[in-house]
Design a protein around this motif. Structure first.
Motif, PDB file in Angstrom:
ATOM      1  N   ALA A 171      48.654  52.835  24.098  1.00  0.00           N
ATOM      2  CA  ALA A 171      48.200  51.466  23.819  1.00  0.00           C
ATOM      3  C   ALA A 171      46.883  51.225  24.546  1.00  0.00           C
ATOM      4  O   ALA A 171      46.704  51.687  25.679  1.00  0.00           O
ATOM      5  N   THR A 172      45.977  50.521  23.889  1.00  0.00           N
ATOM      6  CA  THR A 172      44.714  50.149  24.531  1.00  0.00           C
ATOM      7  C   THR A 172      44.155  48.897  23.880  1.00  0.00           C
ATOM      8  O   THR A 172      44.382  48.651  22.693  1.00  0.00           O
ATOM      9  N   ASP A 173      43.460  48.092  24.672  1.00  0.00           N
ATOM     10  CA  ASP A 173      42.738  46.929  24.128  1.00  0.00           C
ATOM     11  C   ASP A 173      41.235  47.086  24.404  1.00  0.00           C
ATOM     12  O   ASP A 173      40.492  46.118  24.373  1.00  0.00           O
ATOM     13  N   ALA A 174      40.826  48.323  24.702  1.00  0.00           N
ATOM     14  CA  ALA A 174      39.443  48.687  25.012  1.00  0.00           C
ATOM     15  C   ALA A 174      39.044  48.309  26.441  1.00  0.00           C
ATOM     16  O   ALA A 174      37.948  48.637  26.888  1.00  0.00           O
ATOM     17  N   HIS A 175      39.934  47.627  27.179  1.00  0.00           N
ATOM     18  CA  HIS A 175      39.690  47.335  28.601  1.00  0.00           C
ATOM     19  C   HIS A 175      40.544  48.223  29.503  1.00  0.00           C
ATOM     20  O   HIS A 175      40.153  48.565  30.602  1.00  0.00           O
ATOM     21  N   ARG A 176      41.747  48.547  29.014  1.00  0.00           N
ATOM     22  CA  ARG A 176      42.629  49.468  29.743  1.00  0.00           C
ATOM     23  C   ARG A 176      43.376  50.306  28.720  1.00  0.00           C
ATOM     24  O   ARG A 176      43.466  49.936  27.538  1.00  0.00           O
ATOM     25  N   LEU A 177      43.895  51.426  29.159  1.00  0.00           N
ATOM     26  CA  LEU A 177      44.606  52.336  28.271  1.00  0.00           C
ATOM     27  C   LEU A 177      45.814  52.891  29.003  1.00  0.00           C
ATOM     28  O   LEU A 177      45.738  53.223  30.189  1.00  0.00           O
ATOM     29  N   ALA A 178      46.936  52.971  28.293  1.00  0.00           N
ATOM     30  CA  ALA A 178      48.154  53.533  28.871  1.00  0.00           C
ATOM     31  C   ALA A 178      48.751  54.532  27.886  1.00  0.00           C
ATOM     32  O   ALA A 178      48.847  54.244  26.687  1.00  0.00           O
ATOM     33  N   THR A 179      49.130  55.694  28.378  1.00  0.00           N
ATOM     34  CA  THR A 179      49.833  56.669  27.544  1.00  0.00           C
ATOM     35  C   THR A 179      51.104  57.091  28.267  1.00  0.00           C
ATOM     36  O   THR A 179      51.173  57.080  29.503  1.00  0.00           O
ATOM     37  N   TYR A 180      52.111  57.455  27.481  1.00  0.00           N
ATOM     38  CA  TYR A 180      53.360  57.951  28.063  1.00  0.00           C
ATOM     39  C   TYR A 180      53.886  59.053  27.164  1.00  0.00           C
ATOM     40  O   TYR A 180      53.868  58.932  25.936  1.00  0.00           O
ATOM     41  N   ASN A 319      38.092  43.903  36.263  1.00  0.00           N
ATOM     42  CA  ASN A 319      38.668  42.603  35.935  1.00  0.00           C
ATOM     43  C   ASN A 319      40.006  42.528  36.667  1.00  0.00           C
ATOM     44  O   ASN A 319      40.884  43.375  36.476  1.00  0.00           O
ATOM     45  N   VAL A 320      40.178  41.524  37.513  1.00  0.00           N
ATOM     46  CA  VAL A 320      41.355  41.476  38.385  1.00  0.00           C
ATOM     47  C   VAL A 320      42.656  41.338  37.593  1.00  0.00           C
ATOM     48  O   VAL A 320      43.695  41.885  37.976  1.00  0.00           O
ATOM     49  N   ASN A 321      42.612  40.640  36.466  1.00  0.00           N
ATOM     50  CA  ASN A 321      43.837  40.459  35.678  1.00  0.00           C
ATOM     51  C   ASN A 321      44.329  41.788  35.107  1.00  0.00           C
ATOM     52  O   ASN A 321      45.532  42.073  35.103  1.00  0.00           O
ATOM     53  N   TYR A 322      43.391  42.602  34.617  1.00  0.00           N
ATOM     54  CA  TYR A 322      43.778  43.907  34.068  1.00  0.00           C
ATOM     55  C   TYR A 322      44.301  44.826  35.173  1.00  0.00           C
ATOM     56  O   TYR A 322      45.286  45.545  34.992  1.00  0.00           O
ATOM     57  N   LEU A 323      43.634  44.811  36.316  1.00  0.00           N
ATOM     58  CA  LEU A 323      44.057  45.660  37.429  1.00  0.00           C
ATOM     59  C   LEU A 323      45.447  45.260  37.916  1.00  0.00           C
ATOM     60  O   LEU A 323      46.318  46.111  38.139  1.00  0.00           O
ATOM     61  N   ARG A 324      45.668  43.963  38.062  1.00  0.00           N
ATOM     62  CA  ARG A 324      46.977  43.495  38.527  1.00  0.00           C
ATOM     63  C   ARG A 324      48.077  43.851  37.536  1.00  0.00           C
ATOM     64  O   ARG A 324      49.195  44.227  37.920  1.00  0.00           O
ATOM     65  N   GLU A 325      47.773  43.727  36.238  1.00  0.00           N
ATOM     66  CA  GLU A 325      48.789  44.029  35.230  1.00  0.00           C
ATOM     67  C   GLU A 325      49.174  45.506  35.254  1.00  0.00           C
ATOM     68  O   GLU A 325      50.345  45.856  35.131  1.00  0.00           O
ATOM     69  N   VAL A 326      48.186  46.365  35.416  1.00  0.00           N
ATOM     70  CA  VAL A 326      48.481  47.805  35.520  1.00  0.00           C
ATOM     71  C   VAL A 326      49.337  48.076  36.759  1.00  0.00           C
ATOM     72  O   VAL A 326      50.344  48.790  36.692  1.00  0.00           O
ATOM     73  N   LEU A 327      48.958  47.494  37.901  1.00  0.00           N
ATOM     74  CA  LEU A 327      49.702  47.724  39.142  1.00  0.00           C
ATOM     75  C   LEU A 327      51.123  47.178  39.065  1.00  0.00           C
ATOM     76  O   LEU A 327      52.058  47.747  39.637  1.00  0.00           O
ATOM     77  N   ILE A 347      41.033  56.178  36.874  1.00  0.00           N
ATOM     78  CA  ILE A 347      42.441  56.490  36.628  1.00  0.00           C
ATOM     79  C   ILE A 347      43.278  55.917  37.760  1.00  0.00           C
ATOM     80  O   ILE A 347      42.895  55.998  38.936  1.00  0.00           O
ATOM     81  N   ILE A 348      44.412  55.305  37.388  1.00  0.00           N
ATOM     82  CA  ILE A 348      45.384  54.854  38.387  1.00  0.00           C
ATOM     83  C   ILE A 348      46.563  55.807  38.311  1.00  0.00           C
ATOM     84  O   ILE A 348      47.178  55.962  37.259  1.00  0.00           O
ATOM     85  N   LYS A 349      46.866  56.470  39.428  1.00  0.00           N
ATOM     86  CA  LYS A 349      47.906  57.496  39.442  1.00  0.00           C
ATOM     87  C   LYS A 349      49.145  56.998  40.177  1.00  0.00           C
ATOM     88  O   LYS A 349      49.052  56.373  41.233  1.00  0.00           O
TER      89      LYS A 349
END
Length: 364
Positions: A171-180, A319-327, A347-349
């Motif tokens: 999933a991505t919105d062009a600001h963040r991306l997540a794969t599983y 963007n703090v909202n995107y970073l917080r949501e990922v965390l 990358i956030i690991k």
């Protein structure tokens, strides 16, 4: 049609069916739930012509029959009724469904079941099997990064792919991306974009257990089947971008930090970030991470968060909202951030090696 059933057997199903039913009321019948009762089971179905959800409950009816009733109204009524037996009966001219409980009686308007539309899907010969837990993991670990009402319609959902022995969701919105990625050792390959609404509703109805869920996919649709429900959905028409190009590789600057301490600092510092860009800057100072923000009113905030692993020259803004949501979607006590430069994706690991999390930077 006449039947009696316990409230707890249908309450959650009716809530899910009402969520699927069409709320725009383009066709009145699409705002209704189809109830079909025979001597062995009761089927409840709703659709908006993009998705269709059907629950089947093993239950004997006194008088078989079928009818449609307003989805939201029946769900709301059943939700508010006291626990115990609920009685359903069609009146003589089938214009009203009478609902009786220990507290009262309700008459709901009906539309004939013969008017209910079919959701035609071409059955596939290749049916895949996985567990409900696996599907939930795939969706929960990625769906937060889906776009919402983006003009690039192919981003408003999750890309679902099978290659060789793996199931991949992106999933991505062009600001963040997540794969599983999860293993699935079955023959066949496929790919398709599952719409946002389908992902959201599936996460509500998939059992939180290792129950087997089957699914098949063709060019236009995907169908999920369990022992209690069948969920059909159209796929998003379009080509998903090559997400592998977005995932950075090579040597980067890596820092490791306590996830909760960083989240708490971001929450406080972001109060004074720009309303428009919501930017926060992260850069290392010795063995600490300097978290800072400022706004056009020339106000600023700054906090130091201790690092368990530091990297000289680490300097990036998000963007703090995107970073917080990922965390928030990581459960580990400690996470690592890998920067490849202030103008390149980071990358956030976490400890979950099956998950890849990428965050695009802000240029402040």
């Amino acid at each position: 049609m006449k039947l009696s059933i316990n409230k707890e057997q249908i309450i959650t199903q009716l809530q899910s069916l009402a969520a699927v039913a069409d709320k725009k009321q383009t066709l009145p019948i699409l705002s209704n739930i189809l109830i079909k009762a025979d001597e062995e089971e009761i089927a409840f179905k709703s659709t908006d012509l993009e998705v269709e959800l059907e629950f089947v409950i093993a239950h004997k009816s006194e008088i078989p029959g079928e009818i449609t009733v307003p989805a939201k109204k029946i769900a709301d009524i059943i939700k508010e009724l006291p626990d115990g037996q609920i009685h359903f009966e069609l009146n003589e001219d089938t214009t009203k469904l009478v609902i009786k409980s220990s507290s009262g009686r309700y008459n709901l308007s009906t539309i004939p079941a013969s008017d209910y539309p079919d959701f035609d899907v071409v059955k596939s010969d290749q049916v895949y099997k996985t567990t409900s837990e696996s599907l939930i993991a795939l969706m929960q670990k990625t769906s937060f990064a889906m776009a919402n009402q983006d003009w690039r319609h192919y981003l408003n959902g999750c890309f679902f792919q099978k290659n060789l022995n793996d199931l991949v969701m992106v999933a991505t919105d062009a600001h963040r991306l997540a794969t599983y990625t999860l293993p699935l050792e079955q023959e066949g390959e496929f790919s398709g974009i599952i719409p946002r609404k389908t992902i959201i509703e599936l996460l509500k109805i998939l059992p939180k257990s290792d129950e087997v869920v089957s699914f098949y996919i063709n060019a236009n649709n995907i169908v999920f089947m369990s022992k209690n429900f069948t969920f059909k959905s159209k796929l998003v028409d379009g080509n998903y971008p090559n997400y592998n190009q977005v995932i950075p590789s090579g040597e980067g600057l890596e820092i490791t930090v306590n996830r909760k301490q960083l989240l708490d600092a971001l929450s406080r510092v972001s109060v004074l970030s720009s309303e428009k860009f919501k930017g926060v800057k992260l850069n290392t100072k010795d063995e600490s991470l300097d978290v800072s923000a400022h706004n056009p009113e020339q106000e600023s905030a700054e906090e130091l968060v201790p690092l368990t692993k530091s990297a000289e020259g680490f300097d990036i803004a998000f963007n703090v909202n995107y970073l917080r949501e990922v965390l928030t979607n990581i459960e580990d006590e400690y996470i690592s951030l890998v920067s490849y430069g202030p103008d390149k994706s980071a990358i956030i690991k976490s400890s979950d090696l099956d998950q890849t999390l990428v965050l695009m930077p802000l240029l402040l």
